[in-house]
Motif scaffolding. Structure first.
Motif, PDB file in Angstrom:
ATOM      1  N   LYS A 128      -1.225   6.486   6.496  1.00 12.49           N
ATOM      2  CA  LYS A 128      -0.084   7.520   6.676  1.00 12.49           C
ATOM      3  C   LYS A 128       1.101   6.693   7.466  1.00 12.49           C
ATOM      4  CE  LYS A 128       1.426  11.846   7.757  1.00 12.49           C
ATOM      5  NZ  LYS A 128       2.762  11.355   7.917  1.00 12.49           N
ATOM      6  N   TRP A 129       0.753   6.065   8.479  1.00 10.33           N
ATOM      7  CA  TRP A 129       1.617   5.404   9.313  1.00 10.33           C
ATOM      8  C   TRP A 129       2.443   4.144   8.425  1.00 10.33           C
ATOM      9  CZ3 TRP A 129       2.754   0.461  10.658  1.00 10.33           C
ATOM     10  CH2 TRP A 129       3.798   0.192  11.819  1.00 10.33           C
ATOM     11  N   GLN A 130       1.636   3.401   7.936  1.00  9.37           N
ATOM     12  CA  GLN A 130       2.051   2.424   7.036  1.00  9.37           C
ATOM     13  C   GLN A 130       2.928   2.998   5.771  1.00  9.37           C
ATOM     14  OE1 GLN A 130      -1.238   0.335   5.254  1.00  9.37           O
ATOM     15  NE2 GLN A 130      -1.752  -0.785   7.325  1.00  9.37           N
ATOM     16  N   ASP A 131       2.440   3.848   5.214  1.00 13.90           N
ATOM     17  CA  ASP A 131       2.957   4.623   4.111  1.00 13.90           C
ATOM     18  C   ASP A 131       4.618   5.235   4.838  1.00 13.90           C
ATOM     19  OD1 ASP A 131       1.054   3.880   2.609  1.00 13.90           O
ATOM     20  OD2 ASP A 131       0.680   6.271   2.319  1.00 13.90           O
ATOM     21  N   ASP A 132       4.503   6.018   5.777  1.00 21.23           N
ATOM     22  CA  ASP A 132       5.775   6.259   6.499  1.00 21.23           C
ATOM     23  C   ASP A 132       6.754   5.282   6.901  1.00 21.23           C
ATOM     24  OD1 ASP A 132       4.785   8.811   6.024  1.00 21.23           O
ATOM     25  OD2 ASP A 132       4.209   9.199   8.123  1.00 21.23           O
ATOM     26  N   LYS A 133       6.403   4.058   6.964  1.00 21.54           N
ATOM     27  CA  LYS A 133       7.056   3.010   7.403  1.00 21.54           C
ATOM     28  C   LYS A 133       7.946   2.467   6.176  1.00 21.54           C
ATOM     29  CE  LYS A 133       7.658   1.035  10.819  1.00 21.54           C
ATOM     30  NZ  LYS A 133       8.731   1.292  11.957  1.00 21.54           N
ATOM     31  N   LEU A 134       7.249   2.729   4.911  1.00 20.75           N
ATOM     32  CA  LEU A 134       8.003   2.070   3.813  1.00 20.75           C
ATOM     33  C   LEU A 134       9.116   2.551   3.307  1.00 20.75           C
ATOM     34  CD1 LEU A 134       4.929   2.278   1.396  1.00 20.75           C
ATOM     35  CD2 LEU A 134       6.362   0.102   1.755  1.00 20.75           C
ATOM     36  N   SER A 135      10.267   1.487   3.279  1.00 24.47           N
ATOM     37  CA  SER A 135      11.455   1.946   2.595  1.00 24.47           C
ATOM     38  C   SER A 135      11.440   2.606   1.132  1.00 24.47           C
ATOM     39  CB  SER A 135      12.248   0.633   2.589  1.00 24.47           C
ATOM     40  OG  SER A 135      13.513   0.980   1.692  1.00 24.47           O
ATOM     41  N   LEU A 136      11.897   3.599   1.108  1.00 24.31           N
ATOM     42  CA  LEU A 136      12.212   4.381  -0.066  1.00 24.31           C
ATOM     43  C   LEU A 136      12.562   3.520  -1.386  1.00 24.31           C
ATOM     44  CD1 LEU A 136      14.232   7.718   0.695  1.00 24.31           C
ATOM     45  CD2 LEU A 136      11.507   7.389   0.099  1.00 24.31           C
ATOM     46  N   LYS A 137      13.105   2.483  -1.160  1.00 22.61           N
ATOM     47  CA  LYS A 137      13.579   1.439  -2.226  1.00 22.61           C
ATOM     48  C   LYS A 137      12.349   0.591  -2.898  1.00 22.61           C
ATOM     49  CE  LYS A 137      16.975  -0.869  -2.663  1.00 22.61           C
ATOM     50  NZ  LYS A 137      17.874  -2.221  -2.672  1.00 22.61           N
ATOM     51  N   VAL A 138      11.058   0.669  -1.989  1.00 23.90           N
ATOM     52  CA  VAL A 138       9.865  -0.282  -2.217  1.00 23.90           C
ATOM     53  C   VAL A 138       8.856   0.889  -2.208  1.00 23.90           C
ATOM     54  CG1 VAL A 138      11.080  -2.498  -1.749  1.00 23.90           C
ATOM     55  CG2 VAL A 138       9.614  -1.220  -0.109  1.00 23.90           C
ATOM     56  N   ARG A 139       8.938   1.941  -1.949  1.00 20.35           N
ATOM     57  CA  ARG A 139       7.864   2.953  -1.696  1.00 20.35           C
ATOM     58  C   ARG A 139       6.872   2.963  -2.827  1.00 20.35           C
ATOM     59  NH1 ARG A 139       5.859   6.493   2.032  1.00 20.35           N
ATOM     60  NH2 ARG A 139       4.719   8.449   1.189  1.00 20.35           N
ATOM     61  N   GLU A 140       7.429   3.313  -4.035  1.00 21.76           N
ATOM     62  CA  GLU A 140       6.741   3.257  -5.322  1.00 21.76           C
ATOM     63  C   GLU A 140       6.079   1.969  -5.928  1.00 21.76           C
ATOM     64  OE1 GLU A 140       4.531   5.006  -8.218  1.00 21.76           O
ATOM     65  OE2 GLU A 140       5.717   6.057  -6.764  1.00 21.76           O
ATOM     66  N   LEU A 141       6.535   0.900  -5.493  1.00 18.66           N
ATOM     67  CA  LEU A 141       6.160  -0.367  -5.757  1.00 18.66           C
ATOM     68  C   LEU A 141       4.855  -0.526  -5.325  1.00 18.66           C
ATOM     69  CD1 LEU A 141       6.293  -3.352  -6.969  1.00 18.66           C
ATOM     70  CD2 LEU A 141       8.076  -3.882  -5.347  1.00 18.66           C
ATOM     71  N   VAL A 142       5.091  -0.516  -3.632  1.00 15.82           N
ATOM     72  CA  VAL A 142       3.766  -0.748  -2.893  1.00 15.82           C
ATOM     73  C   VAL A 142       2.659   0.442  -3.012  1.00 15.82           C
ATOM     74  CG1 VAL A 142       3.057  -0.728  -0.416  1.00 15.82           C
ATOM     75  CG2 VAL A 142       5.210  -1.853  -1.067  1.00 15.82           C
ATOM     76  N   LEU A 143       2.994   1.576  -3.210  1.00 16.67           N
ATOM     77  CA  LEU A 143       1.952   2.533  -3.309  1.00 16.67           C
ATOM     78  C   LEU A 143       1.222   2.268  -4.819  1.00 16.67           C
ATOM     79  CD1 LEU A 143       3.476   5.793  -2.017  1.00 16.67           C
ATOM     80  CD2 LEU A 143       1.883   3.953  -0.998  1.00 16.67           C
ATOM     81  N   SER A 144       1.871   1.909  -5.865  1.00 14.64           N
ATOM     82  CA  SER A 144       1.442   1.677  -7.200  1.00 14.64           C
ATOM     83  C   SER A 144       0.404   0.675  -6.878  1.00 14.64           C
ATOM     84  CB  SER A 144       2.359   1.647  -8.175  1.00 14.64           C
ATOM     85  OG  SER A 144       3.011   0.488  -8.132  1.00 14.64           O
ATOM     86  N   ALA A 145       0.929  -0.492  -6.258  1.00 14.41           N
ATOM     87  CA  ALA A 145      -0.024  -1.892  -5.967  1.00 14.41           C
ATOM     88  C   ALA A 145      -1.254  -1.494  -5.353  1.00 14.41           C
ATOM     89  CB  ALA A 145       1.030  -2.850  -5.488  1.00 14.41           C
ATOM     90  N   ARG A 146      -0.951  -0.661  -4.162  1.00 23.92           N
ATOM     91  CA  ARG A 146      -2.099  -0.299  -3.380  1.00 23.92           C
ATOM     92  C   ARG A 146      -3.216   0.294  -4.373  1.00 23.92           C
ATOM     93  NH1 ARG A 146      -0.619   2.492   2.145  1.00 23.92           N
ATOM     94  NH2 ARG A 146      -1.169   0.814   3.388  1.00 23.92           N
ATOM     95  N   GLU A 147      -2.657   1.224  -5.172  1.00 29.20           N
ATOM     96  CA  GLU A 147      -3.610   2.146  -6.018  1.00 29.20           C
ATOM     97  C   GLU A 147      -4.315   1.032  -6.999  1.00 29.20           C
ATOM     98  OE1 GLU A 147      -3.298   5.772  -9.174  1.00 29.20           O
ATOM     99  OE2 GLU A 147      -2.012   5.902  -7.541  1.00 29.20           O
ATOM    100  N   MET A 148      -3.592   0.157  -7.529  1.00 23.55           N
ATOM    101  CA  MET A 148      -4.233  -0.845  -8.596  1.00 23.55           C
ATOM    102  C   MET A 148      -5.344  -1.575  -7.822  1.00 23.55           C
ATOM    103  SD  MET A 148      -0.744  -1.761 -10.888  1.00 23.55           S
ATOM    104  CE  MET A 148      -1.307  -3.488 -10.708  1.00 23.55           C
ATOM    105  N   LYS A 149      -4.942  -2.085  -6.532  1.00 22.25           N
ATOM    106  CA  LYS A 149      -5.869  -2.838  -5.841  1.00 22.25           C
ATOM    107  C   LYS A 149      -6.846  -2.093  -4.956  1.00 22.25           C
ATOM    108  CE  LYS A 149      -2.737  -6.769  -5.477  1.00 22.25           C
ATOM    109  NZ  LYS A 149      -2.632  -7.958  -4.860  1.00 22.25           N
ATOM    110  N   ARG A 150      -6.728  -0.859  -5.014  1.00 25.12           N
ATOM    111  CA  ARG A 150      -7.849   0.141  -4.509  1.00 25.12           C
ATOM    112  C   ARG A 150      -7.833  -0.110  -2.840  1.00 25.12           C
ATOM    113  NH1 ARG A 150     -12.384   0.256  -8.896  1.00 25.12           N
ATOM    114  NH2 ARG A 150     -11.062   1.316 -10.412  1.00 25.12           N
ATOM    115  N   ILE A 151      -6.650  -0.233  -2.383  1.00 28.05           N
ATOM    116  CA  ILE A 151      -6.384  -0.415  -0.705  1.00 28.05           C
ATOM    117  C   ILE A 151      -6.028   0.835  -0.132  1.00 28.05           C
ATOM    118  CG2 ILE A 151      -5.088  -1.557   0.794  1.00 28.05           C
ATOM    119  CD1 ILE A 151      -4.973  -3.940  -0.848  1.00 28.05           C
TER     120      ILE A 151
END
Length: 151
Positions: A128-151
């Motif tokens: 949650k801390w990591q997710d909250d630190k994400l800029s809105l500009k790249v948030r969806e990109l990172v979250l979708s990549a995490r989901e694909m890699k199951r991190i």
């Protein structure tokens, strides 16, 4: 095959330099956030990797400096018999390697989560801390990549 969304525009991908720098800073934040789990990190290669990554993001160091620092800190991880230190070093290494290939930012966050797990702390809180630190500009990109890699 690499996710084209993480490939820099100058390499034929979709990632803008500004967003690449946001990913770098986030990766460095994730790695640094778990340093206190280890206490005093005496191996200078760990902090050097973070500095090299941040310097690249600020435009004051070339990508080669970050790549070199990433390789050096991955060597430190491989030399260690301490699993907590090793995953913290790998997190820093992936953070620095983000300068070369932006999807390494997800590796930095993933190894930080492994450090939290090894230290017996709350992984969900760290995520949650990591997710909250994400800029809105790249948030969806990172979250979708995490989901694909199951991190």
């Amino acid at each position: 095959m690499r996710d084209i969304r993480f490939v820099a525009e100058h390499r034929g991908g979709l990632l803008k330099k500004e967003d690449h720098c946001l990913l770098m800073n986030w990766a460095c934040d994730c790695a640094e956030h778990v340093f206190p789990l280890y206490g005093d990190i005496k191996d200078l290669r760990v902090k050097k990797a973070i500095s090299a990554g941040r310097d690249w993001a600020e435009g004051i160091a070339p990508v080669g400096d970050a790549i070199k620092a990433a390789r050096e800190v991955h060597s430190a991880a491989g030399e260690s018999t301490d699993s907590l230190f090793a995953v913290i070093a790998r997190s820093a290494g992936h953070a620095a390697a983000t300068a070369h290939m932006a999807d390494h930012c997800v590796g930095a966050a993933g190894y930080a989560l492994k450090a939290v797990r090894i230290a017996g702390k709350a992984v969900d809180e760290e995520r949650k801390w990591q997710d909250d630190k994400l800029s809105l500009k790249v948030r969806e990109l990172v979250l979708s990549a995490r989901e694909m890699k199951r991190i």
